[in-house]
Design an enzyme around this catalytic site. Structure first.
Site, mmCIF file in Angstrom:
data_model
loop_
_atom_site.group_PDB
_atom_site.id
_atom_site.type_symbol
_atom_site.label_atom_id
_atom_site.label_comp_id
_atom_site.label_asym_id
_atom_site.label_seq_id
_atom_site.Cartn_x
_atom_site.Cartn_y
_atom_site.Cartn_z
ATOM 1 C CG ASP A 1 -1.819 1.123 1.327
ATOM 2 O OD1 ASP A 1 -2.375 1.458 0.272
ATOM 3 O OD2 ASP A 1 -1.976 1.692 2.410
ATOM 4 C CB THR B 1 -2.138 5.458 -1.836
ATOM 5 O OG1 THR B 1 -2.064 4.042 -1.758
ATOM 6 C CG2 THR B 1 -3.339 5.917 -1.073
ATOM 7 C CB THR B 2 0.953 2.965 -5.566
ATOM 8 O OG1 THR B 2 0.672 2.227 -4.403
ATOM 9 C CG2 THR B 2 2.388 2.767 -5.952
ATOM 10 C CG ASP C 1 -6.285 0.341 0.061
ATOM 11 O OD1 ASP C 1 -6.382 1.124 1.018
ATOM 12 O OD2 ASP C 1 -5.252 0.199 -0.615
#
Lengths: 527, 533
Positions: B66, B99-100, B401
């Site tokens: 994550d 988020t990446t 997520d």
């Protein structure tokens, strides 16, 4: 012959030329530091704190940058002070004032170099500043009587202020927010009635103006989430127990039952207190301190909405906007002023639940909720909005308006130039220098935008040679444009403050001919 | 991190761009530092992305995929690098997933900006152009999106599994995805259908078993034991549950007190009094028919004593103690009851009802489950299991997520293809748009379009495919009008990604683009780092 030692050890003294040099250099360094943030295409700075956490602030606001600097140079401190004063007085133009003062000193340095006495320079500067102010007054516009036009003036001013900030992309949206908020104040400059709440998430565009007051707190368990026609008691009182404050007070008992009795008595006391509070005929109770489970339940039973642990600022503002007073004793219900509002309800902004008070007593009050991607953005947005609000609230009182985009500087420069030509004697050099310093502002704006400043400023000057020109720098297209058509306006009050305080600061620094640094106060040796 | 980068070669001064060397250096070093951060997480993008092992200062080890978690644990000092970390956090707040991606996009944009700056374009021009490009990009994405209904459970599950596929727990995506969908849907309030408060979904982690054993509990789960003193009940049917905030222990006053004991008989009497005091309380409790007690933790004094536990057990009341105050709201909401703060207020109408309260052995520990709650509030509990702490933690993050993905869909009911398809399509359309723009703007928009290709490129690279072949092939397919062609990582080729059920919420993509742009613009505008107090 020479005096051996006049000062203490470690105290230093700098005289004459050296002292003046030191202050010039310091002041100019400060001016250069913030210079790049000027204008709509100005750059931002990262402020990296050396304190704990190494927190990072990204800002474009001159006052914020200067406020947080480590400065040792006394002249530089003077500039920081005028920036602060500008911030307090009119809220905007904090960068301009420092840049102008820096430029004035730069010019003064040259004059001093050519053997003109500082006092002559000062009197020249004074004359020039006076003339410049008159020039502005001649060209000032006042639309106070025409509400429609006045509003559009305000919108323009807000947009001009915001265009140099992070909010520039959504400046119309925010200008509208700011104007609406200030118009609600109806002429008062009490910005406290405008509350700004920051909530991460969403984008800047999702920010909105809310008529009412929002408290970032939760409603107690089992209590109504919605109250109409609320009577609010704002209090700052301990809702755990009324402790005996005398140190060492203790009770001696000889049986468990008595301990239980005391406990019961304490509970009873609390209950009485709650009953007294309820006796005020309220249906909403806001306390600055914690409300423990027990009273919370009592309130819930009575159907009263109790909000605990509202921060100090929160309750003061709440008391202000709902027209109540902060109470801490509850024996005389008739002497306590309750606050009122039409509706209290729980709302959700982003992920958080907040309490919303609408239809409050003080109609001016409103809340601006800022949304943004990160805290950097939010903090900067708050600063920018604050600037806009300050300027607007000042303008509401002093409705004189000028054009922006380097226009006022050019108008002033022209008038000052004319004065220089008429003035006999050495002073005219100083007056001329003043006009050059004024022109430095449009030059910097153009430089920051990556434009050819020499060319643009020359064009501007030519334009302004004609009577009643509205020419200024149009940074977006990179040309000289008509400022009144482009809708770029500034408040007269801001410009006047910039002019006068920059001149004063420059004068003050010019007068210096000796810097004495006192010996640092010795710490007591505790070793 | 890369704070000590060497100053980059100075680009030649152009006619229009007046700036001095120091300012350029600062901007470049900011960009370099930020890119270094982006590179650090790049390899964890996509279903075949790799994980990172992080060992924290306290010696704890975290394995995660994550982006937000990785960046959060990185101790970056360089301010620009910090901004990227913040960026990832914001994406986590807004969308919860991607988020990446957001960091990788920001990194690619910065790389393009570097080139643009070197060729002498003014930073504010770049900044404005990429803002325009991002607005356009959001338009394009919105046009591509497919609307989805909340009743369409299949589609929701698909998007949740897309999010889960890139995680450590990907092999369980068939289990976790429906679970995430069901739990979010069950907390949606029909009166406010656009709002989901994820705090209404409680995740309880328990070591032992495998991720397979993760389950959705319609009710409450406590990661606690029932108190076992004196053989109290561990299973109660037709439970009447009370949540109490007072203590069942000898009285304690707020004022300091001391009991004066002058002789032996008095001591005896005090003991007796204590007993009768507690017994009295319990009698009151019992008289309302209550048979399950949830007791809030107390810091002031013992919430329960051995003595009171003993009596409670005698009265056949099941006791769960040390409930945190923060949890009380969730519990009362679920049980549809009111907390009771004083014994005097202990009344039957404040109780909650459930069919079954029981203690269950799970792995090496025990949990308490409350099921069959009458008039249950809109909450759910998910019991996550895992064979070791690392898997457990990662499963929780992944589930979070997935929950966020479903929440995004509830907020904004549009789906978009995954697998790099939207990015390539954006890149193509923006590239075409850049040709109708004038001057620097067009040039900058073109760079923006190129930067977006980083997502499919990295996806392919991480999957061990030849990125250049894949990306050119993708471009080709998109040029022919297959707007949903994307990389099928499992098959290692390009397919219509919508048919492969690889979908994600629109909100994730749009917020990734807008947030990344906002962050890059901020970095671009900075020309100095000032050290302050």
């Amino acid at each position: 012959m020479a005096v051996e030692k006049l000062f203490k050890d470690e105290a230093t003294e700098e005289k004459g030329e050296r002292a003046r040099m030191a202050s010039f250099v310091g002041a100019m360094a400060i001016a250069d530091l913030v210079k790049t943030t000027l204008g709509p295409k100005g750059m931002d700075k990262i402020l990296q704190s050396t304190g704990r956490g190494h927190s990072v602030t990204v800002t474009n606001d001159g006052a914020t940058i200067l406020k947080s600097l480590h400065i040792d140079n006394p002249a530089a401190k003077v500039l920081i002070d005028i920036s602060k004063v500008q911030d307090d007085e009119v809220g905007d133009g904090t960068t301009s004032v420092v840049v102008l003062a820096g430029e004035l000193l730069r010019e003064a340095e040259k004059l001093v170099g050519s053997k003109i006495h500082p006092m002559t320079i000062i009197s020249g500067f004074r004359m020039a500043a006076d003339r410049a102010r008159k020039a502005l007054l001649d060209r000032v516009m006042d639309n106070k009587d025409d509400a429609e036009k006045f509003r559009s003036d305000l919108m323009r001013i807000a947009m001009t202020t915001l265009s140099s900030k992070i909010l520039s992309q959504d400046k119309e949206h925010f200008a509208k927010l700011a104007v609406d908020a200030v118009m609600r104040l109806k002429g008062s400059t009490n910005l406290e009635a405008i509350q700004i709440i920051k909530k991460a998430g969403g984008s800047l565009k999702d920010s909105f103006l809310d008529e009412g007051f929002i408290l970032d707190k939760k409603i107690g368990l089992g209590q109504p989430k919605r109250i109409e026609n609320a009577n609010i008691l704002v209090a700052n009182t301990a809702m755990d127990t009324d402790k005996v404050k005398i140190y060492g007070a203790r009770v001696r008992v000889d049986s468990m039952a008595k301990v239980a009795q005391i406990e019961g008595a304490e509970k009873e006391k609390m209950r009485e207190k709650v009953q007294k509070i309820i006796g005020h005929g309220i249906n909403c109770f806001v306390n600055r301190q914690l409300i423990y489970n027990f009273p919370e339940e009592l309130f819930a039973d009575a159907g009263i909405l109790a909000i605990e642990h509202a921060d100090f600022e929160g309750i003061e503002r709440l008391a202000l906007v709902t027209g109540g007073e902060i109470a801490s004793t509850f024996d005389n219900p008739e002497s306590v002023k309750l606050g009122h509002c039409k509706l209290i309800e729980e709302i959700m902004i982003g992920e958080d639940k907040l309490i919303h008070f609408s239809g409050v007593e003080m109609g001016q009050a409103c809340t601006i909720v800022l949304r943004g991607a990160s805290f950097h953005v939010l903090d900067e947005a708050e600063r920018s909005l604050h600037d806009a609000l300050c300027v607007l609230s000042q303008t509401v009182n002093d409705s004189r308006v000028l054009l922006g985009g380097g226009w006022p500087e050019m108008v002033m420069a022209k008038a000052v130039d004319e004065l220089a030509r008429k003035t006999p004697g050495k002073k005219s050099h100083a007056i001329e220098a003043f006009s050059r310093a004024l022109i430095a502002i449009p030059t910097t704006i153009a430089d920051n935008a990556g434009l050819d400043s020499a060319e643009l400023v020359a064009q501007l000057r030519a334009e302004h040679h004609k009577e009643d020109s509205n020419a200024g720098i149009d940074v977006i297209t990179g040309t000289v444009g008509d400022m009144s058509e482009l809708g770029i306006s500034e408040a007269f009050k801001v410009k006047q403050a910039v002019l006068l305080s920059a001149t004063e600061a420059a004068e003050m620094i010019l007068r210096v001919d000796e810097i004495i640094t006192c010996a640092p106060r010795r710490r007591e040796d505790r070793m | 991190m890369a704070t000590t980068v060497a100053p980059p070669p100075r680009a030649g001064k152009t006619e229009s761009y007046v700036d001095n060397k120091r300012k350029d250096d600062i901007r470049m070093s900011n960009i370099k530092a930020a890119r270094a951060v982006a590179d650090a997480v790049r390899t964890s993008l996509g279903p075949k992305g790799m994980d990172k092992m992080i060992s924290t200062a306290s010696g704890e080890v975290i394995i995660t995929n994550d982006g937000a978690t990785i960046l959060n644990k990185l101790d970056v000092l360089q301010p620009a690098a910090k901004m990227l970390v913040e960026l990832s956090k914001s994406q986590d707040v807004v969308a919860g997933d991607g988020t990446t991606t957001v960091v990788v996009i920001a990194g690619a944009l910065l790389k393009q900006c570097q080139t643009l700056l070197r060729s002498g374009i003014h930073p504010t021009v770049i900044s404005e152009s990429i803002y325009k490009a991002s607005v356009k990009a959001v338009e394009v994405l919105t046009a591509m999106a497919v609307p989805v209904e909340l009743s369409d459970r299949e589609s929701l599950i698909k998007s949740a599994s897309t999010s889960l596929n890139s995680k450590v727990v990907s092999q369980y995506s068939s289990l976790l995805a429906p679970l995430a969908v069901d739990s979010v849907l069950s907390v949606v309030d029909p009166e406010k259908p656009d709002l989901v408060d994820l705090r209404d979904v409680k995740i309880v982690k328990k070591l032992g078993g495998t991720v397979d054993d993760t389950e959705l509990v319609k009710g409450l789960v406590f990661d606690k034991k029932v108190s076992h003193a004196a053989g109290g009940p561990t299973r109660v049917e037709n439970a009447k549950i009370a949540v109490i905030q007072f203590q069942i222990s000898p009285p304690k006053t707020d004022i300091e007190q001391s009991i004066v004991v002058s002789d032996y008989t008095q001591m005896d009497r005090i003991l007796k009094e204590e007993r009768s005091y507690i017994l009295n309380m319990i009698k009151k409790i019992k008289s309302t028919g209550c048979n399950v007690l949830l007791i809030q933790k107390s810091i002031l004094r013992d919430a329960v004593t051995d003595l009171s536990l003993h009596y409670l057990a005698k009265a056949k009341i099941l006791v769960v103690k040390d409930v945190e105050r923060d949890d009380i709201e969730f519990i009362t909401k679920t049980l549809n009851c009111l907390p009771i703060a004083n014994i005097e207020h202990f009344r039957a109408e404040k109780l909650g009802f459930a069919d079954m309260v029981e203690e269950m052995s799970v792995g090496d520990g025990k949990i308490v489950k409350i099921t069959g709650i009458k008039d249950m509030g809109r909450t759910t509990t998910v019991l996550v299991r895992g064979s070791n702490q690392l898997v457990l933690d990662e499963a929780e993050r992944s589930l979070h997520d997935a929950l966020c993905v479903v929440r995004c869909l509830v907020n904004k009911r549009f789906l978009i293809a995954g697998g790099g398809a939207p990015e390539i399509e954006l890149s193509r359309q923006l590239g075409a748009w850049s040709k109708v723009l004038h001057g620097m703007e067009g040039f900058c928009v073109k760079s923006f379009a190129e930067a977006l290709e980083v997502v499919p490129y990295t996806l392919a690279e991480n999957a061990g495919l030849n990125p250049i072949v894949i990306v050119t092939e993708l471009r080709n397919r998109h040029a022919q009008g297959e707007i949903n062609a994307g990389i099928n990582v499992r098959k290692g080729q390009i397919t219509n990604i919508l048919e492969e059920n690889v979908v994600q919420p629109l909100l994730v993509s749009t917020s990734a683009i807008t947030l990344a742009t906002e962050c890059v613009r901020m970095i671009l505008k900075i020309d100095d780092i000032v050290t302050v107090r």
